[in-house]
Design a protein around this motif. Sequence first.
Motif, PDB file in Angstrom:
ATOM      1  N   TRP A   1     -13.046   6.568  -5.299  1.00  0.00           N
ATOM      2  CA  TRP A   1     -11.842   6.842  -4.524  1.00  0.00           C
ATOM      3  C   TRP A   1     -12.173   6.693  -3.042  1.00  0.00           C
ATOM      4  O   TRP A   1     -13.163   7.236  -2.554  1.00  0.00           O
ATOM      5  CB  TRP A   1     -11.328   8.251  -4.808  1.00  0.00           C
ATOM      6  CG  TRP A   1     -10.772   8.397  -6.187  1.00  0.00           C
ATOM      7  CD1 TRP A   1     -11.450   8.770  -7.311  1.00  0.00           C
ATOM      8  CD2 TRP A   1      -9.425   8.160  -6.584  1.00  0.00           C
ATOM      9  NE1 TRP A   1     -10.608   8.778  -8.391  1.00  0.00           N
ATOM     10  CE2 TRP A   1      -9.356   8.414  -7.987  1.00  0.00           C
ATOM     11  CE3 TRP A   1      -8.265   7.768  -5.913  1.00  0.00           C
ATOM     12  CZ2 TRP A   1      -8.167   8.282  -8.702  1.00  0.00           C
ATOM     13  CZ3 TRP A   1      -7.085   7.632  -6.621  1.00  0.00           C
ATOM     14  CH2 TRP A   1      -7.037   7.892  -7.999  1.00  0.00           C
ATOM     15  N   LEU A   2     -11.297   5.977  -2.326  1.00  0.00           N
ATOM     16  CA  LEU A   2     -11.502   5.690  -0.909  1.00  0.00           C
ATOM     17  C   LEU A   2     -10.278   6.122  -0.113  1.00  0.00           C
ATOM     18  O   LEU A   2      -9.161   6.154  -0.652  1.00  0.00           O
ATOM     19  CB  LEU A   2     -11.756   4.197  -0.703  1.00  0.00           C
ATOM     20  CG  LEU A   2     -12.985   3.637  -1.426  1.00  0.00           C
ATOM     21  CD1 LEU A   2     -13.006   2.115  -1.333  1.00  0.00           C
ATOM     22  CD2 LEU A   2     -14.265   4.214  -0.832  1.00  0.00           C
ATOM     23  N   PRO A   3     -10.444   6.457   1.161  1.00  0.00           N
ATOM     24  CA  PRO A   3      -9.283   6.802   1.982  1.00  0.00           C
ATOM     25  C   PRO A   3      -8.254   5.674   1.967  1.00  0.00           C
ATOM     26  O   PRO A   3      -8.614   4.495   2.095  1.00  0.00           O
ATOM     27  CB  PRO A   3      -9.879   7.000   3.378  1.00  0.00           C
ATOM     28  CG  PRO A   3     -11.311   7.368   3.129  1.00  0.00           C
ATOM     29  CD  PRO A   3     -11.715   6.592   1.908  1.00  0.00           C
ATOM     30  N   PHE A   4      -6.993   6.039   1.798  1.00  0.00           N
ATOM     31  CA  PHE A   4      -5.948   5.020   1.714  1.00  0.00           C
ATOM     32  C   PHE A   4      -5.731   4.337   3.052  1.00  0.00           C
ATOM     33  O   PHE A   4      -5.667   4.987   4.102  1.00  0.00           O
ATOM     34  CB  PHE A   4      -4.621   5.633   1.259  1.00  0.00           C
ATOM     35  CG  PHE A   4      -3.510   4.617   1.272  1.00  0.00           C
ATOM     36  CD1 PHE A   4      -3.296   3.797   0.191  1.00  0.00           C
ATOM     37  CD2 PHE A   4      -2.705   4.453   2.407  1.00  0.00           C
ATOM     38  CE1 PHE A   4      -2.300   2.822   0.211  1.00  0.00           C
ATOM     39  CE2 PHE A   4      -1.706   3.490   2.436  1.00  0.00           C
ATOM     40  CZ  PHE A   4      -1.500   2.678   1.334  1.00  0.00           C
ATOM     41  N   SER A   5      -5.597   3.017   2.993  1.00  0.00           N
ATOM     42  CA  SER A   5      -5.089   2.220   4.108  1.00  0.00           C
ATOM     43  C   SER A   5      -4.578   0.915   3.510  1.00  0.00           C
ATOM     44  O   SER A   5      -5.036   0.491   2.443  1.00  0.00           O
ATOM     45  CB  SER A   5      -6.168   1.935   5.160  1.00  0.00           C
ATOM     46  OG  SER A   5      -7.133   1.024   4.669  1.00  0.00           O
ATOM     47  N   TRP A   6      -3.652   0.268   4.189  1.00  0.00           N
ATOM     48  CA  TRP A   6      -3.153  -1.006   3.674  1.00  0.00           C
ATOM     49  C   TRP A   6      -4.226  -2.089   3.701  1.00  0.00           C
ATOM     50  O   TRP A   6      -4.295  -2.901   2.756  1.00  0.00           O
ATOM     51  CB  TRP A   6      -1.898  -1.420   4.427  1.00  0.00           C
ATOM     52  CG  TRP A   6      -0.715  -0.585   4.028  1.00  0.00           C
ATOM     53  CD1 TRP A   6      -0.055   0.332   4.781  1.00  0.00           C
ATOM     54  CD2 TRP A   6      -0.058  -0.588   2.750  1.00  0.00           C
ATOM     55  NE1 TRP A   6       0.967   0.916   4.058  1.00  0.00           N
ATOM     56  CE2 TRP A   6       0.984   0.370   2.817  1.00  0.00           C
ATOM     57  CE3 TRP A   6      -0.260  -1.285   1.561  1.00  0.00           C
ATOM     58  CZ2 TRP A   6       1.821   0.634   1.739  1.00  0.00           C
ATOM     59  CZ3 TRP A   6       0.578  -1.032   0.482  1.00  0.00           C
ATOM     60  CH2 TRP A   6       1.603  -0.086   0.578  1.00  0.00           C
ATOM     61  N   PRO A   7      -5.100  -2.142   4.720  1.00  0.00           N
ATOM     62  CA  PRO A   7      -6.207  -3.101   4.634  1.00  0.00           C
ATOM     63  C   PRO A   7      -7.115  -2.860   3.425  1.00  0.00           C
ATOM     64  O   PRO A   7      -7.598  -3.819   2.812  1.00  0.00           O
ATOM     65  CB  PRO A   7      -6.959  -2.889   5.957  1.00  0.00           C
ATOM     66  CG  PRO A   7      -5.906  -2.423   6.909  1.00  0.00           C
ATOM     67  CD  PRO A   7      -5.015  -1.548   6.076  1.00  0.00           C
ATOM     68  N   GLU A   8      -7.335  -1.581   3.067  1.00  0.00           N
ATOM     69  CA  GLU A   8      -8.148  -1.299   1.885  1.00  0.00           C
ATOM     70  C   GLU A   8      -7.450  -1.769   0.615  1.00  0.00           C
ATOM     71  O   GLU A   8      -8.088  -2.330  -0.289  1.00  0.00           O
ATOM     72  CB  GLU A   8      -8.461   0.196   1.803  1.00  0.00           C
ATOM     73  CG  GLU A   8      -9.212   0.625   0.543  1.00  0.00           C
ATOM     74  CD  GLU A   8     -10.556  -0.066   0.364  1.00  0.00           C
ATOM     75  OE1 GLU A   8     -10.992  -0.214  -0.791  1.00  0.00           O
ATOM     76  OE2 GLU A   8     -11.168  -0.473   1.375  1.00  0.00           O
ATOM     77  N   VAL A   9      -6.139  -1.578   0.530  1.00  0.00           N
ATOM     78  CA  VAL A   9      -5.383  -2.072  -0.623  1.00  0.00           C
ATOM     79  C   VAL A   9      -5.475  -3.599  -0.697  1.00  0.00           C
ATOM     80  O   VAL A   9      -5.678  -4.174  -1.781  1.00  0.00           O
ATOM     81  CB  VAL A   9      -3.915  -1.616  -0.546  1.00  0.00           C
ATOM     82  CG1 VAL A   9      -3.053  -2.355  -1.576  1.00  0.00           C
ATOM     83  CG2 VAL A   9      -3.814  -0.108  -0.768  1.00  0.00           C
ATOM     84  N   ALA A  10      -5.352  -4.264   0.451  1.00  0.00           N
ATOM     85  CA  ALA A  10      -5.448  -5.719   0.473  1.00  0.00           C
ATOM     86  C   ALA A  10      -6.830  -6.191   0.028  1.00  0.00           C
ATOM     87  O   ALA A  10      -6.964  -7.185  -0.708  1.00  0.00           O
ATOM     88  CB  ALA A  10      -5.141  -6.241   1.873  1.00  0.00           C
ATOM     89  N   ARG A  11      -7.879  -5.474   0.451  1.00  0.00           N
ATOM     90  CA  ARG A  11      -9.234  -5.828   0.041  1.00  0.00           C
ATOM     91  C   ARG A  11      -9.414  -5.676  -1.463  1.00  0.00           C
ATOM     92  O   ARG A  11      -9.943  -6.562  -2.142  1.00  0.00           O
ATOM     93  CB  ARG A  11     -10.255  -4.940   0.778  1.00  0.00           C
ATOM     94  CG  ARG A  11     -11.710  -5.305   0.469  1.00  0.00           C
ATOM     95  CD  ARG A  11     -12.668  -4.208   0.883  1.00  0.00           C
ATOM     96  NE  ARG A  11     -12.538  -2.999   0.067  1.00  0.00           N
ATOM     97  CZ  ARG A  11     -13.054  -2.871  -1.152  1.00  0.00           C
ATOM     98  NH1 ARG A  11     -13.716  -3.876  -1.723  1.00  0.00           N
ATOM     99  NH2 ARG A  11     -12.901  -1.750  -1.826  1.00  0.00           N
ATOM    100  N   GLN A  12      -8.949  -4.538  -2.002  1.00  0.00           N
ATOM    101  CA  GLN A  12      -9.057  -4.314  -3.441  1.00  0.00           C
ATOM    102  C   GLN A  12      -8.243  -5.345  -4.222  1.00  0.00           C
ATOM    103  O   GLN A  12      -8.672  -5.827  -5.268  1.00  0.00           O
ATOM    104  CB  GLN A  12      -8.593  -2.900  -3.784  1.00  0.00           C
ATOM    105  CG  GLN A  12      -9.515  -1.807  -3.279  1.00  0.00           C
ATOM    106  CD  GLN A  12      -9.086  -0.435  -3.739  1.00  0.00           C
ATOM    107  OE1 GLN A  12      -8.366  -0.297  -4.731  1.00  0.00           O
ATOM    108  NE2 GLN A  12      -9.511   0.602  -3.041  1.00  0.00           N
ATOM    109  N   SER A  13      -7.058  -5.665  -3.714  1.00  0.00           N
ATOM    110  CA  SER A  13      -6.205  -6.640  -4.385  1.00  0.00           C
ATOM    111  C   SER A  13      -6.891  -8.000  -4.466  1.00  0.00           C
ATOM    112  O   SER A  13      -6.903  -8.649  -5.530  1.00  0.00           O
ATOM    113  CB  SER A  13      -4.866  -6.764  -3.647  1.00  0.00           C
ATOM    114  OG  SER A  13      -4.029  -7.710  -4.282  1.00  0.00           O
ATOM    115  N   ALA A  14      -7.478  -8.438  -3.355  1.00  0.00           N
ATOM    116  CA  ALA A  14      -8.174  -9.721  -3.342  1.00  0.00           C
ATOM    117  C   ALA A  14      -9.347  -9.712  -4.316  1.00  0.00           C
ATOM    118  O   ALA A  14      -9.592 -10.707  -5.021  1.00  0.00           O
ATOM    119  CB  ALA A  14      -8.652 -10.032  -1.928  1.00  0.00           C
ATOM    120  N   ALA A  15     -10.073  -8.600  -4.384  1.00  0.00           N
ATOM    121  CA  ALA A  15     -11.211  -8.502  -5.300  1.00  0.00           C
ATOM    122  C   ALA A  15     -10.753  -8.542  -6.754  1.00  0.00           C
ATOM    123  O   ALA A  15     -11.394  -9.182  -7.600  1.00  0.00           O
ATOM    124  CB  ALA A  15     -11.998  -7.222  -5.022  1.00  0.00           C
TER     125      ALA A  15
END
Length: 237
Positions: free
Chosen positions: A208-222
Motif C-alpha cells: 500500500w502506497l500513499p495515494f496520488s494520481w501520478p502513482e495511479v498512472a504508474r501502477q496502471s502503466a505497469a
Amino acid sequence: MTALSRIPGAMLDYYLGQGYYRMNQDLFTCRFLPLGPDLHTVHWLRLVVPQVQYGPKQRQLLRRNERFAVAIKPLQLSAEHEALYARYYQSLDFDTAATLEALLLDGAAHSVFTSYVIEVRDAGQLIAAGIFDHGQDSIAGIVNFYDPAYRQYSLGKYLMLRKTEYARQQRLAHYYPGYLVQGYPKFDYKLFACEAATEVFDCLNSEWLPFSWPEVARQSAALVAERYLRDVFGEKE
C-alpha cells in the motif's frame, strides 16, 4: 471462503489488506475492468483512519445533514431496506443487482460476513442506508443507497463520512471503500472522505502506497505492460 459459517475478523482484515473485496458471499480481486471497447485498470483504496482530517467540503456536508437521525446497528435485511433500495435502483444508469438480497446474499441462506448498516432517517422515514463489513481492525464499505428524492443532500458521500466516523470512534486502522478506475472518473468519489489519508494498493508488489494520481498512472502503466508481456510471450512455467 463460503464453507465457513462466519469469516473471522482477522481473516477479513488480511484479505482486505491483500487487495481483495466482497462480492455476494465471496472474496475476489481484479486488475482490469472492461468499459465499452476499452479495458481500464482497477486500483484498490483504503483510508488510514487515524490520519483522516476533514476539509471545508466534508465539514459542510456533515453540518448540512445534521437534522437527519443516524443509527448504526448489525444488519438484518428488512422490507424497508429493500423498498429503499428498489427506489434507488430505478434511478441508476449502470448495471447492478436488482435487489439488496441479490447483491449481498445471491441466494445464500445466511451471510458469512459480519455486517452493519447505517440508517439515515428524516422524520422517521428511511432515506439512506450504508452497509459495511466489520473486521477486527478495519471495515469495508459494501453499498450505499438512498432515496432519489434526497439526491441534493449527497447522501452517498455523507454515508462515506459516517462510516469513516464510525471507524474513527472504534479506533480502527483502516476503512476500505472499494476501488477507482484509471481514466474513468465515475468512481473518484471514493476519495471524498480524505484524499490525503488514502492509500492505493500496488498489486504487482503487494504494498500500500500513499495515494496520488501520478502513482495511479504508474501502477496502471505497469499493469498494462505486465498484461501485454503475458499475452505476447505467455506465462512462465
